[in-house]
Design a protein around this motif. Structure first.
Motif, mmCIF file in Angstrom:
data_model
loop_
_atom_site.group_PDB
_atom_site.id
_atom_site.type_symbol
_atom_site.label_atom_id
_atom_site.label_comp_id
_atom_site.label_asym_id
_atom_site.label_seq_id
_atom_site.Cartn_x
_atom_site.Cartn_y
_atom_site.Cartn_z
ATOM 1 N N GLU A 50 0.903 -58.932 80.117
ATOM 2 C CA GLU A 50 1.364 -57.947 81.097
ATOM 3 C C GLU A 50 2.699 -57.330 80.711
ATOM 4 O OE1 GLU A 50 -0.139 -56.676 83.761
ATOM 5 O OE2 GLU A 50 -1.897 -57.776 83.091
ATOM 6 N N GLY A 51 3.550 -58.072 80.125
ATOM 7 C CA GLY A 51 4.849 -57.538 79.710
ATOM 8 C C GLY A 51 5.333 -58.286 78.492
ATOM 9 N N TYR A 52 6.261 -57.675 77.771
ATOM 10 C CA TYR A 52 6.792 -58.311 76.578
ATOM 11 C C TYR A 52 8.257 -58.671 76.795
ATOM 12 C CZ TYR A 52 2.629 -56.937 74.070
ATOM 13 O OH TYR A 52 1.337 -56.815 73.664
ATOM 14 N N GLU A 53 8.540 -59.954 76.796
ATOM 15 C CA GLU A 53 9.913 -60.414 76.823
ATOM 16 C C GLU A 53 10.417 -60.483 75.396
ATOM 17 O OE1 GLU A 53 9.838 -64.087 78.926
ATOM 18 O OE2 GLU A 53 9.174 -63.143 80.816
ATOM 19 N N ALA B 55 8.391 -59.804 68.889
ATOM 20 C CA ALA B 55 8.042 -59.981 67.483
ATOM 21 C C ALA B 55 6.527 -59.996 67.292
ATOM 22 C CB ALA B 55 8.658 -61.272 66.953
ATOM 23 N N LYS B 56 5.795 -60.618 68.245
ATOM 24 C CA LYS B 56 4.335 -60.642 68.169
ATOM 25 C C LYS B 56 3.770 -59.224 68.285
ATOM 26 C CE LYS B 56 3.727 -65.230 70.250
ATOM 27 N NZ LYS B 56 3.119 -65.967 71.384
ATOM 28 N N ALA B 57 4.375 -58.441 69.182
ATOM 29 C CA ALA B 57 3.914 -57.064 69.373
ATOM 30 C C ALA B 57 4.099 -56.259 68.093
ATOM 31 C CB ALA B 57 4.672 -56.408 70.533
ATOM 32 N N PHE B 58 5.260 -56.429 67.439
ATOM 33 C CA PHE B 58 5.521 -55.707 66.186
ATOM 34 C C PHE B 58 4.550 -56.161 65.091
ATOM 35 C CE2 PHE B 58 9.319 -54.175 68.144
ATOM 36 C CZ PHE B 58 9.720 -53.080 67.402
ATOM 37 N N GLU B 59 4.281 -57.453 65.038
ATOM 38 C CA GLU B 59 3.373 -57.980 64.015
ATOM 39 C C GLU B 59 1.958 -57.436 64.221
ATOM 40 O OE1 GLU B 59 3.420 -62.196 63.773
ATOM 41 O OE2 GLU B 59 1.741 -62.305 62.374
ATOM 42 N N THR B 60 1.537 -57.420 65.481
ATOM 43 C CA THR B 60 0.209 -56.895 65.801
ATOM 44 C C THR B 60 0.118 -55.415 65.463
ATOM 45 O OG1 THR B 60 -0.064 -58.500 67.585
ATOM 46 C CG2 THR B 60 -1.464 -56.542 67.656
ATOM 47 N N ALA B 61 1.150 -54.650 65.832
ATOM 48 C CA ALA B 61 1.157 -53.213 65.553
ATOM 49 C C ALA B 61 1.107 -52.943 64.059
ATOM 50 C CB ALA B 61 2.404 -52.576 66.174
ATOM 51 N N LYS B 62 1.822 -53.750 63.283
ATOM 52 C CA LYS B 62 1.824 -53.582 61.829
ATOM 53 C C LYS B 62 0.419 -53.771 61.270
ATOM 54 C CE LYS B 62 4.110 -55.190 57.607
ATOM 55 N NZ LYS B 62 5.115 -56.124 57.038
ATOM 56 N N THR B 63 -0.275 -54.805 61.751
ATOM 57 C CA THR B 63 -1.641 -55.067 61.297
ATOM 58 C C THR B 63 -2.575 -53.935 61.694
ATOM 59 O OG1 THR B 63 -1.271 -57.445 61.539
ATOM 60 C CG2 THR B 63 -3.557 -56.704 61.385
ATOM 61 N N ILE C 19 -2.560 -48.156 69.607
ATOM 62 C CA ILE C 19 -1.604 -49.227 69.285
ATOM 63 C C ILE C 19 -0.540 -49.314 70.372
ATOM 64 C CG2 ILE C 19 0.132 -50.039 67.652
ATOM 65 C CD1 ILE C 19 -1.437 -48.655 65.430
ATOM 66 N N MET C 20 0.011 -48.158 70.754
ATOM 67 C CA MET C 20 1.058 -48.154 71.780
ATOM 68 C C MET C 20 0.515 -48.611 73.126
ATOM 69 S SD MET C 20 3.416 -44.835 70.873
ATOM 70 C CE MET C 20 2.086 -43.679 70.618
ATOM 71 N N LYS C 21 -0.711 -48.211 73.437
ATOM 72 C CA LYS C 21 -1.304 -48.574 74.723
ATOM 73 C C LYS C 21 -1.458 -50.081 74.848
ATOM 74 C CE LYS C 21 -5.524 -48.065 77.455
ATOM 75 N NZ LYS C 21 -4.852 -47.821 78.734
ATOM 76 N N TYR C 22 -1.926 -50.737 73.779
ATOM 77 C CA TYR C 22 -2.260 -52.154 73.877
ATOM 78 C C TYR C 22 -1.146 -53.105 73.450
ATOM 79 C CZ TYR C 22 -7.023 -50.826 75.004
ATOM 80 O OH TYR C 22 -8.120 -50.303 75.627
ATOM 81 N N THR C 23 -0.087 -52.603 72.835
ATOM 82 C CA THR C 23 1.023 -53.481 72.482
ATOM 83 C C THR C 23 2.249 -53.249 73.343
ATOM 84 O OG1 THR C 23 1.933 -51.972 70.817
ATOM 85 C CG2 THR C 23 0.278 -53.576 70.067
ATOM 86 N N GLY C 24 2.313 -52.092 74.002
ATOM 87 C CA GLY C 24 3.479 -51.783 74.804
ATOM 88 C C GLY C 24 4.632 -51.208 74.009
ATOM 89 N N LEU C 25 4.423 -50.964 72.723
ATOM 90 C CA LEU C 25 5.477 -50.407 71.888
ATOM 91 C C LEU C 25 5.546 -48.887 72.038
ATOM 92 C CD1 LEU C 25 4.994 -52.503 68.612
ATOM 93 C CD2 LEU C 25 6.584 -52.921 70.491
ATOM 94 N N SER C 26 6.671 -48.324 71.658
ATOM 95 C CA SER C 26 6.880 -46.884 71.756
ATOM 96 C C SER C 26 6.610 -46.202 70.421
ATOM 97 C CB SER C 26 8.324 -46.594 72.179
ATOM 98 O OG SER C 26 9.222 -46.973 71.138
ATOM 99 N N ALA C 27 6.601 -44.871 70.449
ATOM 100 C CA ALA C 27 6.428 -44.102 69.216
ATOM 101 C C ALA C 27 7.568 -44.394 68.241
ATOM 102 C CB ALA C 27 6.367 -42.614 69.540
ATOM 103 N N GLU C 28 8.772 -44.563 68.775
ATOM 104 C CA GLU C 28 9.921 -44.880 67.916
ATOM 105 C C GLU C 28 9.761 -46.246 67.261
ATOM 106 O OE1 GLU C 28 11.281 -41.505 67.802
ATOM 107 O OE2 GLU C 28 12.730 -42.970 67.055
ATOM 108 N N ASP C 29 9.201 -47.213 67.990
ATOM 109 C CA ASP C 29 8.942 -48.540 67.416
ATOM 110 C C ASP C 29 7.989 -48.439 66.224
ATOM 111 O OD1 ASP C 29 10.528 -49.921 69.251
ATOM 112 O OD2 ASP C 29 8.881 -50.106 70.684
#
Length: 261
Positions: free
Chosen positions: A217-220, A225-233, A244-254
């Motif tokens: 639900e949210g990323y503390e 770090a898990k979100a970044f690792e998942t996005a990289k994969t 990727i942004m929808k399911y990891t919660g990361l931004s375009a800048e990330d």
């Protein structure tokens, strides 16, 4: 764990966005809901992303389409978030900003429609349809004329629409998966066909494998770090950035930071 692909329904975000890529189906749905004539719609993007700048919050629209003089955001909502009104306001503002190029006249703004398709009542008033436009408080007959409209459809109240069988059948399909007219039977066939759509299944299964243990639900801070690792994969596997942004919660800048590492 996300929902198994074979259990997906029309109202599930992934399948809804895929089916709405069929511009003829999208056009028919808008004509049914809004009672307007549309010759042709142009699909801008599945999961359209608007980012005004790197600092301010962006927005992801489920389905964003245009015709020659109007623009439409269509959102599918299976649960109530209790902030639907402000979401509609924000989505509409982002659409307007995207509509004008630098130097264009404000008068060139297109008519703007934000449409929420809700499985349950967003405002607990028991109405099947809630329609909002700007009126003068002192003279309720006087409309501001800014050509911005917000519609909220409450599928659980479909039985109250005896004067409009097309909308009633559509909302009943959203609520019960029961297809009773030509349009909803077309949707039903698209849902059935999706079960053997290898490309859609592959897209969804890839997401399922990558996100089974990381979607929360949210990323503390400890989970970032898990979100970044998942996005990289996911980037390596050529998954679209909007998903990727929808399911990891990361931004375009990330994502830009990840790609430059």
């Amino acid at each position: 764990m996300i929902k198994p692909y074979d259990e997906l329904e029309f109202t599930d975000d992934f399948l809804f966005c895929k089916i709405m890529q069929d511009t003829e189906i999208c056009r028919q749905m808008l004509e049914i809901l809004l009672k307007i004539k549309i010759e042709k719609v142009e699909l801008k993007n599945q999961q359209q992303i608007f980012n005004v700048d790197p600092i301010h919050r962006g927005v992801r629209l489920d389905v964003f389409v245009k015709d020659s003089r109007r623009m439409f955001d269509i959102e599918i909502q299976t649960s109530i978030k209790h902030d639907e009104a402000k979401r509609a306001r924000y989505y509409q503002s982002q659409m307007d900003v995207s509509n004008l190029m630098k130097g264009e006249k404000i008068s060139n703004l297109k008519e703007s429609y934000v449409i929420f398709l809700c499985k349950t009542d967003p405002f607990c008033k028991g109405l099947p349809i809630y329609t909002f436009s700007n009126l003068c408080h002192e003279d309720k007959e006087f409309r501001l004329g800014d050509e911005s409209y917000k519609y909220f459809f409450n599928a659980e109240a479909f039985s109250k629409l005896n004067d409009d069988s097309e909308i009633k059948n559509f909302l009943e399909y959203i609520s019960t998966n029961s297809a009773k007219n030509d349009f909803t039977k077309t949707l039903e066939k698209k849902v059935f066909a999706s079960k053997v759509e290898s490309e859609w299944r592959a897209d969804y299964m890839k997401l399922e494998l990558l996100l089974d243990e990381t979607r929360v639900e949210g990323y503390e801070q400890g989970e970032q770090a898990k979100a970044f690792e998942t996005a990289k994969t996911m980037l390596e596997d050529n998954v679209p950035e909007d998903l990727i942004m929808k399911y990891t919660g990361l931004s375009a800048e990330d994502l830009k930071k990840i790609k430059t590492e």
